[in-house]
Motif scaffolding. Structure first.
Motif, PDB file in Angstrom:
ATOM      1  N   ARG A   1     -15.652   3.798   0.251  1.00  0.00           N
ATOM      2  CA  ARG A   1     -15.347   4.662   1.392  1.00  0.00           C
ATOM      3  C   ARG A   1     -16.117   4.233   2.634  1.00  0.00           C
ATOM      4  NH1 ARG A   1     -15.013   8.364  -2.858  1.00  0.00           N
ATOM      5  NH2 ARG A   1     -17.218   8.917  -2.729  1.00  0.00           N
ATOM      6  N   ALA A   2     -17.379   3.817   2.463  1.00  0.00           N
ATOM      7  CA  ALA A   2     -18.192   3.389   3.609  1.00  0.00           C
ATOM      8  C   ALA A   2     -17.667   2.092   4.222  1.00  0.00           C
ATOM      9  CB  ALA A   2     -19.649   3.215   3.175  1.00  0.00           C
ATOM     10  N   LEU A   3     -17.219   1.169   3.379  1.00  0.00           N
ATOM     11  CA  LEU A   3     -16.755  -0.126   3.882  1.00  0.00           C
ATOM     12  C   LEU A   3     -15.357  -0.068   4.486  1.00  0.00           C
ATOM     13  CD1 LEU A   3     -17.979  -2.537   1.078  1.00  0.00           C
ATOM     14  CD2 LEU A   3     -18.829  -2.412   3.417  1.00  0.00           C
ATOM     15  N   TYR A   4     -14.455   0.646   3.811  1.00  0.00           N
ATOM     16  CA  TYR A   4     -13.050   0.583   4.198  1.00  0.00           C
ATOM     17  C   TYR A   4     -12.519   1.853   4.846  1.00  0.00           C
ATOM     18  CZ  TYR A   4     -13.462  -3.462   1.184  1.00  0.00           C
ATOM     19  OH  TYR A   4     -13.873  -4.633   0.618  1.00  0.00           O
ATOM     20  N   GLY A   5     -13.281   2.947   4.813  1.00  0.00           N
ATOM     21  CA  GLY A   5     -12.835   4.179   5.443  1.00  0.00           C
ATOM     22  C   GLY A   5     -11.601   4.787   4.796  1.00  0.00           C
ATOM     23  N   GLU A   6     -11.419   4.536   3.532  1.00  0.00           N
ATOM     24  CA  GLU A   6     -10.263   5.067   2.800  1.00  0.00           C
ATOM     25  C   GLU A   6     -10.716   5.419   1.395  1.00  0.00           C
ATOM     26  OE1 GLU A   6      -8.204   0.994   1.184  1.00  0.00           O
ATOM     27  OE2 GLU A   6      -7.846   1.529   3.261  1.00  0.00           O
ATOM     28  N   PRO A   7      -9.951   6.270   0.711  1.00  0.00           N
ATOM     29  CA  PRO A   7     -10.332   6.607  -0.661  1.00  0.00           C
ATOM     30  C   PRO A   7     -10.224   5.389  -1.581  1.00  0.00           C
ATOM     31  CG  PRO A   7      -8.380   7.841   0.033  1.00  0.00           C
ATOM     32  CD  PRO A   7      -8.785   6.985   1.169  1.00  0.00           C
ATOM     33  N   PRO A   8     -11.056   5.339  -2.618  1.00  0.00           N
ATOM     34  CA  PRO A   8     -10.986   4.206  -3.549  1.00  0.00           C
ATOM     35  C   PRO A   8      -9.700   4.242  -4.363  1.00  0.00           C
ATOM     36  CG  PRO A   8     -12.526   5.848  -4.346  1.00  0.00           C
ATOM     37  CD  PRO A   8     -12.094   6.295  -2.990  1.00  0.00           C
TER      38      PRO A   8
ATOM     39  N   GLU B   1     -20.203   6.461 -15.213  1.00  0.00           N
ATOM     40  CA  GLU B   1     -19.896   7.475 -14.205  1.00  0.00           C
ATOM     41  C   GLU B   1     -20.734   7.263 -12.943  1.00  0.00           C
ATOM     42  OE1 GLU B   1     -18.060  10.502 -12.309  1.00  0.00           O
ATOM     43  OE2 GLU B   1     -17.507   9.714 -14.269  1.00  0.00           O
ATOM     44  N   GLN B   2     -22.009   6.922 -13.111  1.00  0.00           N
ATOM     45  CA  GLN B   2     -22.880   6.656 -11.965  1.00  0.00           C
ATOM     46  C   GLN B   2     -22.406   5.414 -11.217  1.00  0.00           C
ATOM     47  OE1 GLN B   2     -25.281   8.543 -10.755  1.00  0.00           O
ATOM     48  NE2 GLN B   2     -25.859   7.124  -9.146  1.00  0.00           N
TER      49      GLN B   2
ATOM     50  N   MET C   1     -13.785  -1.757  -9.051  1.00  0.00           N
ATOM     51  CA  MET C   1     -13.939  -1.550  -7.607  1.00  0.00           C
ATOM     52  C   MET C   1     -14.958  -2.514  -7.021  1.00  0.00           C
ATOM     53  SD  MET C   1     -13.645   2.425  -6.582  1.00  0.00           S
ATOM     54  CE  MET C   1     -14.631   3.112  -7.881  1.00  0.00           C
ATOM     55  N   LEU C   2     -16.060  -2.724  -7.725  1.00  0.00           N
ATOM     56  CA  LEU C   2     -17.074  -3.657  -7.214  1.00  0.00           C
ATOM     57  C   LEU C   2     -16.514  -5.075  -7.139  1.00  0.00           C
ATOM     58  CD1 LEU C   2     -20.269  -2.332  -8.988  1.00  0.00           C
ATOM     59  CD2 LEU C   2     -19.649  -2.103  -6.576  1.00  0.00           C
ATOM     60  N   ASP C   3     -15.729  -5.479  -8.128  1.00  0.00           N
ATOM     61  CA  ASP C   3     -15.090  -6.800  -8.087  1.00  0.00           C
ATOM     62  C   ASP C   3     -14.158  -6.918  -6.888  1.00  0.00           C
ATOM     63  OD1 ASP C   3     -16.377  -7.738 -10.337  1.00  0.00           O
ATOM     64  OD2 ASP C   3     -14.727  -7.239 -11.693  1.00  0.00           O
TER      65      ASP C   3
ATOM     66  N   ALA D   1     -19.879   3.017  -6.544  1.00  0.00           N
ATOM     67  CA  ALA D   1     -18.848   2.081  -6.081  1.00  0.00           C
ATOM     68  C   ALA D   1     -17.840   2.798  -5.190  1.00  0.00           C
ATOM     69  CB  ALA D   1     -18.144   1.433  -7.274  1.00  0.00           C
ATOM     70  N   ALA D   2     -17.483   4.036  -5.529  1.00  0.00           N
ATOM     71  CA  ALA D   2     -16.545   4.801  -4.713  1.00  0.00           C
ATOM     72  C   ALA D   2     -17.152   5.116  -3.346  1.00  0.00           C
ATOM     73  CB  ALA D   2     -16.148   6.087  -5.425  1.00  0.00           C
ATOM     74  N   ALA D   3     -18.434   5.450  -3.316  1.00  0.00           N
ATOM     75  CA  ALA D   3     -19.103   5.720  -2.040  1.00  0.00           C
ATOM     76  C   ALA D   3     -19.162   4.454  -1.186  1.00  0.00           C
ATOM     77  CB  ALA D   3     -20.504   6.264  -2.290  1.00  0.00           C
ATOM     78  N   LEU D   4     -19.459   3.325  -1.812  1.00  0.00           N
ATOM     79  CA  LEU D   4     -19.486   2.056  -1.089  1.00  0.00           C
ATOM     80  C   LEU D   4     -18.101   1.722  -0.564  1.00  0.00           C
ATOM     81  CD1 LEU D   4     -20.971  -0.513  -0.221  1.00  0.00           C
ATOM     82  CD2 LEU D   4     -20.499  -1.453  -2.492  1.00  0.00           C
TER      83      LEU D   4
END
Length: 68
Positions: free
Chosen positions: A17-24, A6-7, A33-35, A12-15
């Protein structure tokens, strides 16, 4: 999902959103997501840790090159 998974998902979801400006992606777990983030086309940057002001030249050992 374990607390660790979960952590990883939250980070990964926060990263994402920060990189792509869209929901994961909705169906991806954290590891997936990290891959995707790594392989989605982030610009490659050169990294040469041997060019650091914190190492003396005598402390740097370069790999031996194969002679062909």
């Amino acid at each position: 999902m374990t607390a660790r998974e979960e952590q990883i998902y939250r980070e990964a979801a926060a990263l994402w959103r920060a990189l792509y400006g869209e929901p994961p992606p909705a169906q991806a777990d954290g590891a997936t997501m990290l891959d995707i983030i790594v392989t989605r086309g982030l610009p490659e940057t050169a990294y040469d840790r041997l060019t650091t002001p914190f190492l003396r030249p005598a402390a740097i050992h370069y790999p031996k090159h194969k002679r062909t």
